[in-house]
Write a protein that holds these residues in place. Structure first.
Motif, PDB file in Angstrom:
ATOM      1  N   LYS A  36      -3.608  29.649 -14.925  1.00  0.00           N
ATOM      2  CA  LYS A  36      -4.482  30.313 -13.958  1.00  0.00           C
ATOM      3  C   LYS A  36      -5.806  29.575 -13.853  1.00  0.00           C
ATOM      4  CE  LYS A  36      -4.329  34.172 -16.237  1.00  0.00           C
ATOM      5  NZ  LYS A  36      -4.545  35.582 -16.664  1.00  0.00           N
ATOM      6  N   ILE A  37      -6.411  29.687 -12.692  1.00  0.00           N
ATOM      7  CA  ILE A  37      -7.736  29.102 -12.471  1.00  0.00           C
ATOM      8  C   ILE A  37      -8.781  30.039 -13.072  1.00  0.00           C
ATOM      9  CG2 ILE A  37      -9.405  28.375 -10.716  1.00  0.00           C
ATOM     10  CD1 ILE A  37      -7.020  27.846  -8.858  1.00  0.00           C
ATOM     11  N   PRO A  38      -9.748  29.515 -13.829  1.00  0.00           N
ATOM     12  CA  PRO A  38     -10.758  30.387 -14.435  1.00  0.00           C
ATOM     13  C   PRO A  38     -11.548  31.162 -13.378  1.00  0.00           C
ATOM     14  CG  PRO A  38     -10.848  28.187 -15.390  1.00  0.00           C
ATOM     15  CD  PRO A  38      -9.943  28.103 -14.205  1.00  0.00           C
ATOM     16  N   GLY A  39     -11.839  32.419 -13.689  1.00  0.00           N
ATOM     17  CA  GLY A  39     -12.688  33.211 -12.811  1.00  0.00           C
ATOM     18  C   GLY A  39     -14.144  32.774 -12.942  1.00  0.00           C
ATOM     19  N   ILE A  40     -14.910  32.946 -11.873  1.00  0.00           N
ATOM     20  CA  ILE A  40     -16.330  32.601 -11.880  1.00  0.00           C
ATOM     21  C   ILE A  40     -17.137  33.872 -12.144  1.00  0.00           C
ATOM     22  CG2 ILE A  40     -18.224  31.549 -10.608  1.00  0.00           C
ATOM     23  CD1 ILE A  40     -15.895  29.657 -11.190  1.00  0.00           C
ATOM     24  N   TYR A  41     -18.039  33.788 -13.120  1.00  0.00           N
ATOM     25  CA  TYR A  41     -18.873  34.932 -13.468  1.00  0.00           C
ATOM     26  C   TYR A  41     -20.330  34.649 -13.113  1.00  0.00           C
ATOM     27  CZ  TYR A  41     -15.108  37.213 -16.043  1.00  0.00           C
ATOM     28  OH  TYR A  41     -13.926  37.846 -16.384  1.00  0.00           O
ATOM     29  N   ILE A  65     -20.379  25.222 -24.031  1.00  0.00           N
ATOM     30  CA  ILE A  65     -19.987  23.814 -23.942  1.00  0.00           C
ATOM     31  C   ILE A  65     -21.239  22.972 -24.131  1.00  0.00           C
ATOM     32  CG2 ILE A  65     -18.809  22.050 -22.597  1.00  0.00           C
ATOM     33  CD1 ILE A  65     -17.654  24.323 -20.889  1.00  0.00           C
ATOM     34  N   TYR A  66     -21.275  22.187 -25.180  1.00  0.00           N
ATOM     35  CA  TYR A  66     -22.460  21.409 -25.518  1.00  0.00           C
ATOM     36  C   TYR A  66     -22.867  20.480 -24.370  1.00  0.00           C
ATOM     37  CZ  TYR A  66     -25.557  18.265 -28.088  1.00  0.00           C
ATOM     38  OH  TYR A  66     -26.631  17.507 -28.500  1.00  0.00           O
ATOM     39  N   GLN A  67     -24.141  20.532 -24.040  1.00  0.00           N
ATOM     40  CA  GLN A  67     -24.776  19.707 -23.016  1.00  0.00           C
ATOM     41  C   GLN A  67     -24.387  20.091 -21.588  1.00  0.00           C
ATOM     42  OE1 GLN A  67     -23.943  15.621 -24.272  1.00  0.00           O
ATOM     43  NE2 GLN A  67     -25.900  15.557 -25.356  1.00  0.00           N
ATOM     44  N   ARG A  68     -23.636  21.171 -21.431  1.00  0.00           N
ATOM     45  CA  ARG A  68     -23.247  21.594 -20.087  1.00  0.00           C
ATOM     46  C   ARG A  68     -24.030  22.815 -19.607  1.00  0.00           C
ATOM     47  NH1 ARG A  68     -18.252  19.660 -18.315  1.00  0.00           N
ATOM     48  NH2 ARG A  68     -17.983  17.546 -19.131  1.00  0.00           N
ATOM     49  N   ASN A  69     -24.764  23.496 -20.510  1.00  0.00           N
ATOM     50  CA  ASN A  69     -25.496  24.711 -20.157  1.00  0.00           C
ATOM     51  C   ASN A  69     -24.581  25.775 -19.552  1.00  0.00           C
ATOM     52  OD1 ASN A  69     -28.312  23.888 -20.820  1.00  0.00           O
ATOM     53  ND2 ASN A  69     -27.900  22.329 -19.278  1.00  0.00           N
ATOM     54  N   GLY A  70     -23.343  25.746 -19.976  1.00  0.00           N
ATOM     55  CA  GLY A  70     -22.364  26.704 -19.468  1.00  0.00           C
ATOM     56  C   GLY A  70     -21.548  27.304 -20.592  1.00  0.00           C
ATOM     57  N   VAL A  71     -20.847  28.383 -20.264  1.00  0.00           N
ATOM     58  CA  VAL A  71     -20.037  29.104 -21.240  1.00  0.00           C
ATOM     59  C   VAL A  71     -18.652  29.351 -20.649  1.00  0.00           C
ATOM     60  CG1 VAL A  71     -19.768  31.333 -22.416  1.00  0.00           C
ATOM     61  CG2 VAL A  71     -22.005  30.211 -22.377  1.00  0.00           C
ATOM     62  N   VAL A  72     -17.620  29.187 -21.469  1.00  0.00           N
ATOM     63  CA  VAL A  72     -16.259  29.504 -21.045  1.00  0.00           C
ATOM     64  C   VAL A  72     -15.774  30.734 -21.802  1.00  0.00           C
ATOM     65  CG1 VAL A  72     -15.591  27.190 -20.322  1.00  0.00           C
ATOM     66  CG2 VAL A  72     -15.323  27.834 -22.719  1.00  0.00           C
ATOM     67  N   LEU A  73     -14.975  31.560 -21.118  1.00  0.00           N
ATOM     68  CA  LEU A  73     -14.382  32.755 -21.709  1.00  0.00           C
ATOM     69  C   LEU A  73     -12.951  32.398 -22.090  1.00  0.00           C
ATOM     70  CD1 LEU A  73     -16.787  33.746 -19.947  1.00  0.00           C
ATOM     71  CD2 LEU A  73     -15.501  35.837 -19.560  1.00  0.00           C
ATOM     72  N   VAL A 105     -15.697  31.256 -16.422  1.00  0.00           N
ATOM     73  CA  VAL A 105     -16.803  30.338 -16.692  1.00  0.00           C
ATOM     74  C   VAL A 105     -18.102  30.974 -16.198  1.00  0.00           C
ATOM     75  CG1 VAL A 105     -15.392  28.254 -16.592  1.00  0.00           C
ATOM     76  CG2 VAL A 105     -16.437  29.112 -14.507  1.00  0.00           C
ATOM     77  N   ILE A 106     -19.187  30.698 -16.928  1.00  0.00           N
ATOM     78  CA  ILE A 106     -20.524  31.164 -16.545  1.00  0.00           C
ATOM     79  C   ILE A 106     -21.448  29.960 -16.555  1.00  0.00           C
ATOM     80  CG2 ILE A 106     -22.353  32.836 -16.973  1.00  0.00           C
ATOM     81  CD1 ILE A 106     -20.446  34.230 -18.958  1.00  0.00           C
ATOM     82  N   ASP A 107     -22.151  29.752 -15.454  1.00  0.00           N
ATOM     83  CA  ASP A 107     -23.111  28.649 -15.360  1.00  0.00           C
ATOM     84  C   ASP A 107     -24.509  29.187 -15.638  1.00  0.00           C
ATOM     85  OD1 ASP A 107     -24.557  26.394 -14.864  1.00  0.00           O
ATOM     86  OD2 ASP A 107     -24.236  26.380 -12.702  1.00  0.00           O
ATOM     87  N   PHE A 108     -25.033  28.883 -16.829  1.00  0.00           N
ATOM     88  CA  PHE A 108     -26.373  29.337 -17.201  1.00  0.00           C
ATOM     89  C   PHE A 108     -27.441  28.269 -16.966  1.00  0.00           C
ATOM     90  CE2 PHE A 108     -24.128  32.458 -20.091  1.00  0.00           C
ATOM     91  CZ  PHE A 108     -24.651  33.607 -19.490  1.00  0.00           C
ATOM     92  N   LYS A 109     -27.081  27.211 -16.283  1.00  0.00           N
ATOM     93  CA  LYS A 109     -28.012  26.101 -16.088  1.00  0.00           C
ATOM     94  C   LYS A 109     -29.356  26.526 -15.493  1.00  0.00           C
ATOM     95  CE  LYS A 109     -28.255  21.435 -14.134  1.00  0.00           C
ATOM     96  NZ  LYS A 109     -27.524  20.393 -13.352  1.00  0.00           N
ATOM     97  N   PRO A 110     -29.398  27.454 -14.510  1.00  0.00           N
ATOM     98  CA  PRO A 110     -30.694  27.837 -13.932  1.00  0.00           C
ATOM     99  C   PRO A 110     -31.680  28.425 -14.938  1.00  0.00           C
ATOM    100  CG  PRO A 110     -28.912  28.523 -12.477  1.00  0.00           C
ATOM    101  CD  PRO A 110     -28.278  28.075 -13.766  1.00  0.00           C
ATOM    102  N   LEU A 111     -31.188  28.972 -16.060  1.00  0.00           N
ATOM    103  CA  LEU A 111     -32.089  29.563 -17.040  1.00  0.00           C
ATOM    104  C   LEU A 111     -33.020  28.525 -17.665  1.00  0.00           C
ATOM    105  CD1 LEU A 111     -29.830  32.114 -18.991  1.00  0.00           C
ATOM    106  CD2 LEU A 111     -31.476  32.580 -17.166  1.00  0.00           C
TER     107      LEU A 111
END
Length: 341
Positions: free
Chosen positions: A107-112, A273-281, A292-298
């Motif tokens: 399955k394709i990961p959902g976007i959070y 994920i190191y150096q990606r500023n993101g998190v995978v479930l 996946v969660i993109d926390f880069k804007p923080l």
């Protein structure tokens, strides 16, 4: 003459050894599959290539050491690199051949998305490696040689309530707390520490087994889960702290390496994920990435300075149903609510 005889014996031995090796290969047996990679849920269609038309009387297949049929469905299995073996009985002999395959998620990961609910102060000098709530209190592990610490922190004010400095030889990494014990990893020291959660007294140490490094760690109330900077997450028993097994974290396209800080959240492993500023479930049963969660804007919301580094630090607050995140040398701790897009 003696030297000549010795030379002849060596040559004969070499011929005999080579003949023995060649005999095991002369059959030409090989495992046929319809592909080199599969998705979870696919059906294997296994057969044996038998170019010599030998009289094969039996074939036993295994996948990573477990018996399977030639038309096995790839369910209830972990993802990643696998080995299929076939033990072939023919005439008065038998031979085992192997074939490597990869299994991807189906399955394709959902976007959070996330909403920032609150922002709290955070020690800008803390090179955050691990973050976790336990009985409503926030605990933090920090890194860097000669600067690594274990801390209990008032998350609302940033005040350090309790602190232990690690020996200068160790680079602190992730932490988790189970049954009033804090488990803290070190990076390349091949060693972890166990503390009493109330006194911070060091109770014991443990060495890593098959993994080379310590990165992140979390628990589900029974089992400890440890990352080592690769796509693997190891399972450790809190009784003996040995690395008993592992999952490999894969999407439908490939593996996710450099897994770092881990947090157990409602039956899933949240992995930074190191150096990606993101998190995978991650599904802990298969290793499949479900979101996946993109926390880069923080990172743009904290004070920008020369020592500012990447996002690292995930702590779930079960009573509030929120997640707290920060980064290495960030001066802010964010409380967020996530939701699937």
């Amino acid at each position: 003459m003696q030297l000549y005889k010795y030379f002849i014996l060596i040559c004969l031995s070499t011929v005999l050894i080579n003949c023995g090796d060649d005999n095991s290969k002369k059959t030409g047996f090989a495992i046929n599959t319809q592909a080199k990679s599969f998705a979870l849920g696919d059906t294997l269609n296994l057969s044996i290539n038998n170019p010599k038309k030998l009289n094969v009387t039996n074939v036993r297949y295994q996948l990573d050491g477990k018996s399977i049929t030639k038309d096995a469905v790839l369910n209830n299995i972990t993802l990643g690199e696998k080995t299929i073996s076939a033990t072939i009985t023919y005439g008065d002999g038998s031979e085992t051949v192997t074939k490597a395959i990869k299994i991807y998620n189906n399955k394709i990961p959902g976007i959070y998305d996330y909403e920032v609910l609150n922002t709290y102060p955070h020690d800008i000098s803390s090179y955050t490696q691990g973050l976790e709530f336990y009985n409503g209190e926030l605990y933090e592990s920090t890194g860097q040689y000669k600067e690594s610490k274990l801390r209990k922190v008032n998350y609302e004010t940033g005040e350090v309530l309790k602190n232990v400095d690690l020996d200068d030889a160790y680079f602190g990494e992730g932490l988790t707390i189970l049954n009033d014990k804090i488990y803290q990893l070190t990076w390349k020291g091949n060693r972890g520490f166990v503390y009493d959660v109330n006194s911070f007294e060091k109770l014991s140490t443990f060495n890593y087994g098959k993994s080379k490094e310590g990165w992140g760690i979390c628990n589900d109330g029974t089992t400890l889960y440890k990352s080592d900077g690769t796509e693997k997450i190891w399972f450790l028993s809190p009784d003996n702290l040995t690395e008993e097994n592992y999952i490999e974290v894969y999407t439908e396209k490939g593996k996710i390496p450099q897994l770092n800080e881990l947090e157990w959240v409602d039956g899933k492993i949240f992995a930074n994920i190191y150096q990606r500023n993101g998190v995978v479930l991650v599904n802990p049963k298969t290793g499949g990435v479900e979101g996946v969660i993109d926390f880069k804007p923080l990172k743009q919301l904290v004070t920008q300075h020369d020592e500012l580094d990447v996002l690292n630090g995930i702590a779930y607050h079960p009573e509030r149903g929120t997640i707290f995140v920060t980064g290495k040398n960030w001066d802010k701790l964010f409380e967020v609510k996530i939701r699937k897009r």
